[in-house]
Motif scaffolding. Structure first.
Motif, PDB file in Angstrom:
ATOM      1  N   CYS A  39     -32.663  41.729  37.876  1.00  6.41           N
ATOM      2  CA  CYS A  39     -31.987  42.345  39.017  1.00  6.41           C
ATOM      3  C   CYS A  39     -32.077  43.867  39.021  1.00  6.41           C
ATOM      4  O   CYS A  39     -31.979  44.484  40.077  1.00  6.41           O
ATOM      5  CB  CYS A  39     -30.512  41.939  39.051  1.00  6.41           C
ATOM      6  N   VAL A  58     -23.917  56.879  32.106  1.00  6.24           N
ATOM      7  CA  VAL A  58     -23.325  57.866  33.024  1.00  6.24           C
ATOM      8  C   VAL A  58     -21.804  57.787  32.965  1.00  6.24           C
ATOM      9  O   VAL A  58     -21.114  58.790  32.792  1.00  6.24           O
ATOM     10  CB  VAL A  58     -23.824  57.624  34.470  1.00  6.24           C
ATOM     11  N   MET A  59     -21.277  56.571  33.049  1.00  2.00           N
ATOM     12  CA  MET A  59     -19.818  56.429  33.119  1.00  2.00           C
ATOM     13  C   MET A  59     -19.148  56.756  31.785  1.00  2.00           C
ATOM     14  O   MET A  59     -17.961  57.077  31.741  1.00  2.00           O
ATOM     15  CB  MET A  59     -19.453  55.019  33.575  1.00  2.00           C
ATOM     16  N   LEU A 116     -24.721  44.710  43.587  1.00  2.00           N
ATOM     17  CA  LEU A 116     -24.949  45.084  42.180  1.00  2.00           C
ATOM     18  C   LEU A 116     -26.429  45.286  41.870  1.00  2.00           C
ATOM     19  O   LEU A 116     -26.781  45.857  40.841  1.00  2.00           O
ATOM     20  CB  LEU A 116     -24.368  44.020  41.252  1.00  2.00           C
ATOM     21  N   LEU A 117     -27.306  44.805  42.750  1.00  2.00           N
ATOM     22  CA  LEU A 117     -28.747  45.071  42.560  1.00  2.00           C
ATOM     23  C   LEU A 117     -29.051  46.554  42.752  1.00  2.00           C
ATOM     24  O   LEU A 117     -30.045  47.066  42.237  1.00  2.00           O
ATOM     25  CB  LEU A 117     -29.569  44.271  43.575  1.00  2.00           C
ATOM     26  N   ARG A 140     -28.334  49.490  41.709  1.00  2.00           N
ATOM     27  CA  ARG A 140     -27.805  50.415  40.707  1.00  2.00           C
ATOM     28  C   ARG A 140     -28.293  51.825  41.024  1.00  2.00           C
ATOM     29  O   ARG A 140     -29.482  52.040  41.270  1.00  2.00           O
ATOM     30  CB  ARG A 140     -28.292  49.990  39.322  1.00  2.00           C
ATOM     31  N   PRO A 148     -29.459  57.613  37.746  1.00  2.00           N
ATOM     32  CA  PRO A 148     -28.513  58.364  36.911  1.00  2.00           C
ATOM     33  C   PRO A 148     -28.126  59.702  37.545  1.00  2.00           C
ATOM     34  O   PRO A 148     -27.022  60.207  37.326  1.00  2.00           O
ATOM     35  CB  PRO A 148     -29.260  58.582  35.604  1.00  2.00           C
ATOM     36  N   GLU A 158     -21.361  60.486  38.163  1.00  2.00           N
ATOM     37  CA  GLU A 158     -20.138  59.703  38.042  1.00  2.00           C
ATOM     38  C   GLU A 158     -19.694  59.143  39.397  1.00  2.00           C
ATOM     39  O   GLU A 158     -19.302  57.978  39.497  1.00  2.00           O
ATOM     40  CB  GLU A 158     -19.058  60.611  37.457  1.00  2.00           C
ATOM     41  N   PHE A 170     -21.843  56.199  40.482  1.00  2.00           N
ATOM     42  CA  PHE A 170     -21.617  55.026  39.644  1.00  2.00           C
ATOM     43  C   PHE A 170     -20.225  54.439  39.849  1.00  2.00           C
ATOM     44  O   PHE A 170     -20.041  53.235  39.731  1.00  2.00           O
ATOM     45  CB  PHE A 170     -21.862  55.356  38.162  1.00  2.00           C
ATOM     46  N   ALA A 171     -19.255  55.303  40.137  1.00  2.00           N
ATOM     47  CA  ALA A 171     -17.897  54.783  40.362  1.00  2.00           C
ATOM     48  C   ALA A 171     -17.913  53.822  41.540  1.00  2.00           C
ATOM     49  O   ALA A 171     -17.311  52.751  41.495  1.00  2.00           O
ATOM     50  CB  ALA A 171     -16.915  55.927  40.600  1.00  2.00           C
ATOM     51  N   TYR A 195     -20.520  52.122  42.579  1.00  2.00           N
ATOM     52  CA  TYR A 195     -21.319  50.967  42.175  1.00  2.00           C
ATOM     53  C   TYR A 195     -20.507  50.030  41.272  1.00  2.00           C
ATOM     54  O   TYR A 195     -20.539  48.811  41.426  1.00  2.00           O
ATOM     55  CB  TYR A 195     -22.568  51.463  41.449  1.00  2.00           C
ATOM     56  N   VAL A 196     -19.755  50.611  40.346  1.00  2.00           N
ATOM     57  CA  VAL A 196     -19.058  49.809  39.353  1.00  2.00           C
ATOM     58  C   VAL A 196     -17.784  49.179  39.928  1.00  2.00           C
ATOM     59  O   VAL A 196     -17.467  48.037  39.635  1.00  2.00           O
ATOM     60  CB  VAL A 196     -18.714  50.661  38.116  1.00  2.00           C
ATOM     61  N   TYR A 197     -17.083  49.927  40.743  1.00  2.00           N
ATOM     62  CA  TYR A 197     -15.737  49.476  41.108  1.00  2.00           C
ATOM     63  C   TYR A 197     -15.554  48.990  42.539  1.00  2.00           C
ATOM     64  O   TYR A 197     -14.607  48.257  42.813  1.00  2.00           O
ATOM     65  CB  TYR A 197     -14.720  50.594  40.851  1.00  2.00           C
TER      66      TYR A 197
END
Lengths: 987, 91
Positions: A734, A880-881, B24-25, B27, B30, B34, B37-38, B40-42
């Protein structure tokens, strides 16, 4: 007493040559094979079978099927006792034991019957209105008292001695119900060659055809049933499943069903008791029939009052009528032609009739009996069983009729429940006066027969055939139409009569003791939605789910609101259709079978050598090996840990996850999986690695060994083996599908044994095939593929969890047992000692190695003192996190803790506070993650996370466990209790 | 539920484990830092209706699938290999 004497040609479906003895409330009785408990009780003149839920009113058998609200008994005794069993669904077997429920003292003289006098206080919503004050009395006084007084049967509280199974079927067509419609549907589909499953809740297939006593093609309908069943049974594409209740409809054509495999036997013997079937069907036909409704009138709940269609079924199928005395006549109360069909059946079987009370003004008799047209029943008498019935005739005069039984026919409700399991709403048919399955039912489920309003035999047969043809057309099959047998018309001619108004209580829901008055009260108290009325009155709850009461209650409510039944609507039907035992839902997954148990390759060796096992995930691992004379586990564990530090120990570490990673891009891939860099690892070398979650917290740790260019073996913790593999597949498919890399789990393929301790090299030298183990050639963190024991392929890793010189040796799994034996034999003179997970934990705590307790999802690499391992030069999951403020600022660090008093035990989970500080959340400075007794330090020791712990070595702090009132002084020490410089493991 | 596996045909949902939103694919790079990604993650959408989501054929061939499902009716509108979706550049 009331068994009907019939000519053999028209005899009931019982075997008079096979008498069966049984007991009810301890008294012996006799029935016949083919009887249900209900029919056998009737044959013995037993009318009173239990007490009602709330008022403890005497109750008798009310129906002949799964809708039974009253006749709930406890079946069997001891561990097999099963409360709340419907006597109407229990097949009689030799030695059956049943007892009545919900009474204090005998069922005839129930002391709890005083509840009936308190009825004014137990009305709708009494739970919510009464017992409110004082609040504290609810839990201690009111609730226990109510539970004792108002209840169903009691559980045995013993373990279930029976076993259960589950099975899977994938037919083209599932036919639910084997009555006229279901049989015709199954026959049509079966002849067309479709894979057919025909399920029916009854032990005997045929549905109402067994109960009506009618003719098909001029012969008893039961002949036609037998002939169709014989044809179906002979076809290889048909599976007949009697005693099987389809209880729920799930997504995408999946049906849940319970087959009562051996409930009709005294004990299951070698068989399972029940099987849970998961039936995935391309199409299903809902030929679930209909349930008769009653007409509430004053005191309509006496034993002897029952549904008219059930009365007919008892007479025709079982040859019984439910009078206490055989000579008592039977009266019928009806609002449609069906009540007259019962009268006809009873007359044909020689039962004495007191007449038919028909609410329709123009009603006429269909035989030689009196019909009271335009009359209604207004009351009953008889303490433990019906004696007299009061009727109000068309001219308004009241009179009493002596009778022992009253059959009530209020029309039929299609059994639409399954069609509503996906929130499909039934629709009201104002002409038939029934709810029919709505158009928004589950995809692929086709209602047929009485279940969709085609209740007469002739209509049901035709509709079953129509439904099967529809299903087959949808499946691209063509089906010839089998000829329909000739049957008589059975008109209904129903006129609405939902209840007989009156001052006295008229029961709507017999099981929950809900009366017309309760529904009125609930309406007065502003419960306007059916869902609110249901909950306020408890109507339609418990084991029968209102099968005989729901629609009647809706009609009463509609009358009160003036909204009409269509707009009043129904409550939601949910699975299960009838009660399902939790045991069968477990499908046998209990006790040792609760989940798969994985055994290590050395399991049997460990068993033979005194191991105590512990569950780690699905694995059984040796926890310690007790030696003769050791009486406490600590003795064994201390000995094993000392042996590793002094000589050499062996521990099966097969359970650690092993993932084989191969491909030209394997290094790049692993760089993104691990927080630290892997791609620089040279073949023949191993590196410790940390995995993060994408949110930056630590996820898992382990080693990564490079066996060759583009070939790595990753190890994971035991518990995370499956999850890490899943995550790596996610990353591969994925996130970065462009990388050329493949993964395979080899956890089960290799038996891996840790060989640890200063004499480990000496031991291994005795099993390797000419492999140079010297420190220069095979140093700490080296790995190699080699052979051992004369040609056995193996992998060797020089890694250490204990802090001693140590190796892990992997051989193909089937050689694990032999390798263990060989190592034990060759190392005898070196003092080789097997050790379990407990000593393994002691050794790693002494060495300060992190494990599950330190990687609990709330910790970071920096907290372990490994912050520098998180490479800033590359992208990796969580990198990163991990740098975000909240995580980077966390200054708690892993430390060792040693109690000031070495005899004092440090409790894992205790929270850490500065000496003298108030102990509260605001002053909390961390917690103990792992603790043990260390034979090496000769003291209890612990690991924990402490605020700025790395700067507080030597400080004495408090370890508080307020749950057990513990508050212990401990000194902060480095996390490495053994060999902090790491010289020993590199030796 | 039954999931139409693109390689293996209809398979029972019991063979799969569920992850969630197919977003979620996606991503972030970098460089998104933050903040990127925040999200993406949450942050996930929770639609009532058509939803693209990730299922893992754990008891099968270990394929990750993007399954399109109506969360109101559980109707499955399609299933693709997540790998193909990702390589095709849309999720």
């Amino acid at each position: 007493m009331s068994r009907l004497d019939l000519p053999q040609s028209r005899d009931a479906l019982i075997d008079r040559n096979r008498p069966l003895s049984f007991t009810f409330d301890g008294r012996p009785y006799t029935g016949f094979a083919g009887d249900t408990l209900a029919s056998a009780l009737m044959a013995n003149g037993v009318q009173l079978v239990g007490r009602s839920f709330k008022y403890h009113r005497p109750r008798g058998i009310f129906s002949a099927g799964s809708e039974e609200p009253n006749a709930l008994v406890t079946l069997r005794s001891g561990a097999r006792a099963e409360p709340n069993t419907r006597a109407t669904m229990v097949e009689l077997f030799e030695g059956l034991e049943a007892s009545s429920q919900n009474h204090l003292g005998g069922v005839r003289h129930d002391l709890m019957a005083v509840n009936d006098l308190a009825a004014p206080f137990l009305s709708a919503g009494f739970y919510y209105k009464t017992f409110m004050w004082p609040r504290a009395f609810w839990e201690k006084l009111y609730e226990p008292a109510i539970r004792r007084a108002a209840g169903l049967g009691k559980l045995s509280m013993e373990a279930d001695p029976d076993s259960y199974d589950r099975g899977y079927l994938h037919p083209d067509l599932l036919v639910i119900g084997a009555g006229a419609a279901g049989l015709m549907a199954a026959l049509t589909a079966a002849r067309a060659g479709a894979e057919v499953v025909l399920a029916d809740e009854d032990a005997r297939m045929g549905g109402r055809l067994l109960a009506e006593g009618g003719l098909l093609d001029g012969a008893p309908a039961t002949d036609w049933v037998a002939q169709v069943l014989a044809e179906l049974a002979a076809l290889p594409n048909v599976r007949l499943m009697p005693r099987t209740t389809v209880f729920g409809v799930y997504d995408h054509g999946i049906y849940g069903a319970v087959e009562r495999v051996s409930d009709h036997l005294a004990t299951p013997g070698e068989q399972v008791r029940q099987t849970l079937w998961r039936i995935t069907a391309k199409r299903a036909i809902m030929a679930t029939g209909a349930t008769e409704r009653h007409i509430p009138f004053a005191d309509n709940d006496r034993p002897g009052v029952l549904l008219s269609g059930s009365l007919r079924a008892y007479a025709n199928r079982w040859g019984v009528t439910p009078q206490a005395r055989a000579t008592d006549p039977v009266l019928i109360f009806t609002n449609n032609d069906d009540g007259h069909r019962t009268a006809q059946s009873l007359l044909a079987r020689g039962v004495s009739l007191a007449g038919v009370v028909d609410s329709r003004s123009g009603a006429r008799s269909l035989g030689d009996y009196t019909t009271h047209a335009g009359a209604v029943v207004t009351g009953t008498k008889g303490r433990h069983g019906l004696r007299r019935v009061q009727i109000r005739t068309a001219d308004g005069s009241d009179s009493w009729i002596s009778c022992g039984v009253l059959g009530v026919a209020g029309g039929w409700n299609p059994n639409v429940q399954l069609a509503s399991h996906h929130r499909g709403r039934p629709v009201w048919d104002g002409e038939r006066l029934t709810f029919l399955p709505g158009p928004d039912g589950p995809a692929g489920l086709i209602p047929a027969g009485a279940a969709c309003g085609h209740g007469s035999t002739i209509a049901a047969l035709a509709d079953g055939r129509r439904a099967a043809q529809t299903a087959l057309t949808q499946l691209d099959r063509t089906a010839a139409a089998p000829a329909l047998p000739q049957a008589e018309e059975e008109p209904s001619a129903i006129t609405a009569l939902w209840h007989v108004p009156g001052q006295r209580r008229a029961w709507v829901d017999l099981q929950n003791d809900v009366t017309v008055k309760d529904i009125k009260l609930s309406h007065q108290e502003n419960m306007r939605s059916v869902e609110h009325m249901k909950r306020w009155t408890t109507l339609g709850m418990a084991t029968d789910q209102g099968k005989t009461s729901n629609v009647t209650a809706l009609a009463v409510m509609a009358e009160l609101t003036g909204n009409g039944i269509a707009r009043t609507g129904t409550t939601i039907f949910r699975p299960p259709y009838t009660p399902v035992a939790l045991s069968v839902l477990g499908g046998g997954d209990t006790g040792a079978n609760f989940r798969p148990r994985r055994l290590t390759p050395t399991h049997h060796w460990a068993e033979a050598n005194g191991a105590t096992f512990v569950e780690v995930g699905q694995w059984m691992r040796a926890q310690w090996y007790a030696q003769p004379g050791e009486t406490h586990w600590r003795q064994s564990v201390d000995r094993e840990a000392r042996a590793v530090r002094a000589a050499v120990g062996l521990c099966d570490v097969t359970t650690l996850g092993k993932i084989d990673v191969q491909g030209p891009d394997a290094g790049t891939f692993l760089d993104r999986i691990y927080a630290n860099t892997i791609s620089t690892l040279k073949p023949g070398r191993v590196r410790y690695g940390l995995m993060l979650r994408e949110d930056g917290f630590l996820y898992d740790d382990g080693t990564c060994a490079c066996l060759g260019d583009g070939h790595y073996v990753v190890t994971t913790t035991t518990g995370n083996a499956g999850l890490v593999f899943q995550r790596m597949e996610f990353a591969r498919q994925c996130l970065w599908p462009e990388l050329d890399v493949t993964l395979i789990s080899t956890t089960d393929a290799w038996a891996q044994i840790a060989v640890a301790g200063p004499k480990s090299r000496a031991l291994l030298e005795r099993v390797v095939d000419g492999f140079d183990l010297s420190n220069d050639v095979f140093p700490f963190m080296a790995c190699a593929e080699l052979t051992v024991c004369g040609g056995l392929p193996a992998r060797l890793f020089r890694i250490s969890f204990s802090g001693e010189v140590a190796y892990e040796l992997a051989v193909p799994a089937r050689y694990g047992h032999a390798l263990m034996e060989r190592l034990m034999e060759r190392g005898a003179d070196l003092g080789v000692t097997p050790y379990g997970t407990e000593a393994l934990a002691v050794l790693r705590i002494e060495k300060g190695h992190a494990a599950g307790a330190e990687l609990n999802g709330q910790t970071t690499a920096a907290m372990l003192g490994l912050g520098r391992m998180v490479s800033a030069k590359k992208d990796a999951i969580g990198a990163v996190m991990s740098r975000r403020e909240g995580l980077a600022d966390d200054s708690r660090r892993l430390v060792g803790l040693q109690p000031v008093d070495p005899g004092q035990k440090l409790p894992a989970g205790a929270h850490l506070f500065a000496e003298g500080a108030a102990q509260a959340l605001a002053t909390d400075e961390g917690w103990i993650t792992s603790a043990c007794y260390s034979p090496h330090v000769e003291s209890y020791i612990a690991l924990g996370f402490l605020e700025k712990g790395d700067q507080r070595l030597g400080e004495v702090i408090r370890c508080a466990n307020p749950l057990e009132g513990q508050d212990i002084s401990a000194r902060v020490v480095p996390a490495h209790f053994v060999d902090p410089e790491g010289g020993r493991l590199r030796d | 539920m039954l999931i139409p596996h693109p390689l293996l045909g209809l398979r029972d949902a019991q063979e799969f484990t569920y992850l969630g939103d197919a977003a979620l694919l996606n991503r972030p790079d970098p460089a998104a830092g933050e903040a990127g990604f925040a999200d993406y993650v949450y942050l996930r959408d929770n639609p009532a209706g058509v939803h693209r989501e990730l299922w893992f054929h754990e008891q099968g061939d270990r394929s990750w699938l993007v399954v399109t499902r109506n969360t109101l009716t559980h109707e499955i509108l399609g299933a693709e290999l997540a790998r193909d979706v990702k390589l095709g550049g849309t999720a």
